[in-house]
Design a protein around this motif. Structure first.
Motif, short mmCIF file in Angstrom:
data_model
loop_
_atom_site.label_atom_id
_atom_site.label_comp_id
_atom_site.label_asym_id
_atom_site.label_seq_id
_atom_site.Cartn_x
_atom_site.Cartn_y
_atom_site.Cartn_z
N ILE A 19 -10.08 95.70 -54.80
CA ILE A 19 -8.99 96.00 -53.87
C ILE A 19 -9.60 96.32 -52.51
N TYR A 20 -9.24 95.54 -51.52
CA TYR A 20 -9.77 95.75 -50.17
C TYR A 20 -8.61 96.07 -49.22
N VAL A 21 -8.78 97.12 -48.44
CA VAL A 21 -7.78 97.53 -47.46
C VAL A 21 -8.38 97.36 -46.07
N GLU A 22 -7.82 96.46 -45.29
CA GLU A 22 -8.33 96.24 -43.94
C GLU A 22 -7.98 97.43 -43.05
N SER A 23 -8.84 97.69 -42.09
CA SER A 23 -8.67 98.84 -41.21
C SER A 23 -7.37 98.75 -40.42
N PHE A 24 -6.78 99.92 -40.17
CA PHE A 24 -5.58 100.00 -39.36
C PHE A 24 -5.81 99.48 -37.95
N ALA A 25 -7.06 99.53 -37.51
CA ALA A 25 -7.38 99.08 -36.16
C ALA A 25 -7.31 97.57 -36.01
N ARG A 26 -7.27 96.85 -37.14
CA ARG A 26 -7.23 95.40 -37.10
C ARG A 26 -5.78 94.93 -37.04
N VAL A 27 -5.35 94.56 -35.84
CA VAL A 27 -3.95 94.21 -35.59
C VAL A 27 -3.74 92.70 -35.64
N ARG A 28 -4.66 91.93 -35.02
CA ARG A 28 -4.47 90.48 -34.91
C ARG A 28 -5.53 89.68 -35.65
N THR A 29 -6.71 90.23 -35.79
CA THR A 29 -7.80 89.51 -36.46
C THR A 29 -8.45 90.41 -37.50
N LEU A 30 -9.12 89.80 -38.45
CA LEU A 30 -9.82 90.56 -39.49
C LEU A 30 -11.22 90.93 -39.01
N SER A 31 -11.75 91.99 -39.59
CA SER A 31 -13.15 92.34 -39.38
C SER A 31 -14.04 91.31 -40.08
N LEU A 32 -15.33 91.35 -39.81
CA LEU A 32 -16.25 90.44 -40.48
C LEU A 32 -16.21 90.67 -42.00
N SER A 33 -16.22 91.95 -42.41
CA SER A 33 -16.11 92.24 -43.85
C SER A 33 -14.82 91.69 -44.41
N GLY A 34 -13.72 91.85 -43.65
CA GLY A 34 -12.43 91.35 -44.10
C GLY A 34 -12.42 89.84 -44.27
N LYS A 35 -13.03 89.12 -43.36
CA LYS A 35 -13.06 87.66 -43.46
C LYS A 35 -13.81 87.20 -44.70
N ILE A 36 -14.85 87.93 -45.07
CA ILE A 36 -15.60 87.58 -46.28
C ILE A 36 -14.81 87.96 -47.53
N LEU A 37 -14.28 89.18 -47.54
CA LEU A 37 -13.61 89.68 -48.73
C LEU A 37 -12.22 89.09 -48.91
N TYR A 38 -11.71 88.43 -47.91
CA TYR A 38 -10.46 87.69 -48.07
C TYR A 38 -10.59 86.65 -49.19
N LEU A 39 -11.81 86.15 -49.38
CA LEU A 39 -12.07 85.17 -50.43
C LEU A 39 -12.39 85.82 -51.77
N LEU A 40 -12.84 87.07 -51.75
CA LEU A 40 -13.37 87.70 -52.96
C LEU A 40 -12.44 88.72 -53.59
N ALA A 41 -11.58 89.35 -52.79
CA ALA A 41 -10.77 90.47 -53.30
C ALA A 41 -9.56 89.98 -54.08
N ASP A 42 -9.22 90.70 -55.14
CA ASP A 42 -8.01 90.41 -55.91
C ASP A 42 -6.77 90.85 -55.15
N ARG A 43 -6.87 91.99 -54.51
CA ARG A 43 -5.79 92.46 -53.63
C ARG A 43 -6.38 92.68 -52.25
N PHE A 44 -5.80 92.01 -51.26
CA PHE A 44 -6.28 92.12 -49.90
C PHE A 44 -5.12 92.67 -49.08
N ILE A 45 -5.25 93.92 -48.65
CA ILE A 45 -4.12 94.64 -48.04
C ILE A 45 -4.36 94.81 -46.55
N VAL A 46 -3.35 94.47 -45.76
CA VAL A 46 -3.40 94.67 -44.31
C VAL A 46 -2.28 95.62 -43.91
N GLN A 47 -2.42 96.21 -42.72
CA GLN A 47 -1.47 97.23 -42.29
C GLN A 47 -0.65 96.82 -41.08
#
Length: 226
Positions: A180-208
């Motif tokens: 389960i990956y939760v992207e940072s609240f600070a990411r409004v329009r684009t994903l972080s580098l970790s988020g871009k990688i884990l978008y492929l790996l995480a079962d649940r990918f949560i954005v705010q």
């Protein structure tokens, strides 16, 4: 056996391994259907009291966000908790004690393990592979010792290493560890580098922020998490 035969066998084995990885990655294979059901409310990560929750902590703002996330976790459902912390991250150690005093109403044991950072702030990219390798070896050792059942993370780099390690038992057909990956609240329009990688790996990918879902359709939008 001739050299050509050895090359052919190695190529076949490599192709089989790559196909296996493709089919177990949540973004592509069978688990992508699980993620789709999760977004529609038809699937959940089941928890029971004997499960071990692994929380991978970043530092600074990432730690603060994770502490707020953990306030919404029912500790009774994860009686065993493992915190993985960077070896130079003193803030996270203090925050773990605070959140455990707040949520640990049954005096359950929790465990804290330290790992080398996969990359220090400002570290040259040339030396980063060595740091990643050290972090990978240490994280793999921790996972072998504790055998976590769920991984919860929100970045930065150490969580990518932990998620890669968590995928290895799934690739080998031994155990499925939901990520389960939760992207940072600070990411409004684009994903972080970790988020871009884990978008492929995480079962649940949560954005705010809702705007991210249109760009990243696998993401789940859950507002006001932190």
């Amino acid at each position: 056996m001739s050299l050509l035969s050895c090359i052919g066998i190695a190529a076949c084995l490599t192709a089989i391994l790559l196909l296996r990885i493709y089919f177990v990655l949540p973004a592509f294979g069978r688990d992508s259907k699980y993620a789709s059901k999760r977004r529609k409310g038809k699937a959940t990560v089941r928890a029971s009291a004997d499960m071990t929750l692994c929380v991978v902590l970043g530092s600074g703002g990432h730690t603060a966000e994770m502490m707020r996330l953990l306030q919404g976790v029912e500790f009774d459902r994860y009686m065993q908790r493992l915190y993985v912390v960077g070896d130079s991250d003193a803030l996270s150690l203090d925050q773990i004690g605070i959140v455990e005093r707040w949520g640990n109403t049954h005096n359950e044991e929790y465990f804290v393990e330290r790992v080398p950072r996969s990359r220090e702030v400002g570290q040259p990219w040339l030396t980063a592979p060595l740091s990643v390798a050290r972090c990978l070896v240490r994280t793999a050792s921790i996972f072998l010792d504790y055998r976590p059942d769920v991984v919860l993370c929100n970045g930065p780099g150490n969580c990518v290493v932990a998620c890669v390690v968590a995928l290895v038992p799934r690739i080998l057909g031994l155990k499925r560890i939901p990520i389960i990956y939760v992207e940072s609240f600070a990411r409004v329009r684009t994903l972080s580098l970790s988020g871009k990688i884990l978008y492929l790996l995480a079962d649940r990918f949560i954005v705010q922020w809702p705007g991210l879902v249109s760009t990243y359709p696998r993401a789940e939008y859950i507002p006001h998490l932190v």
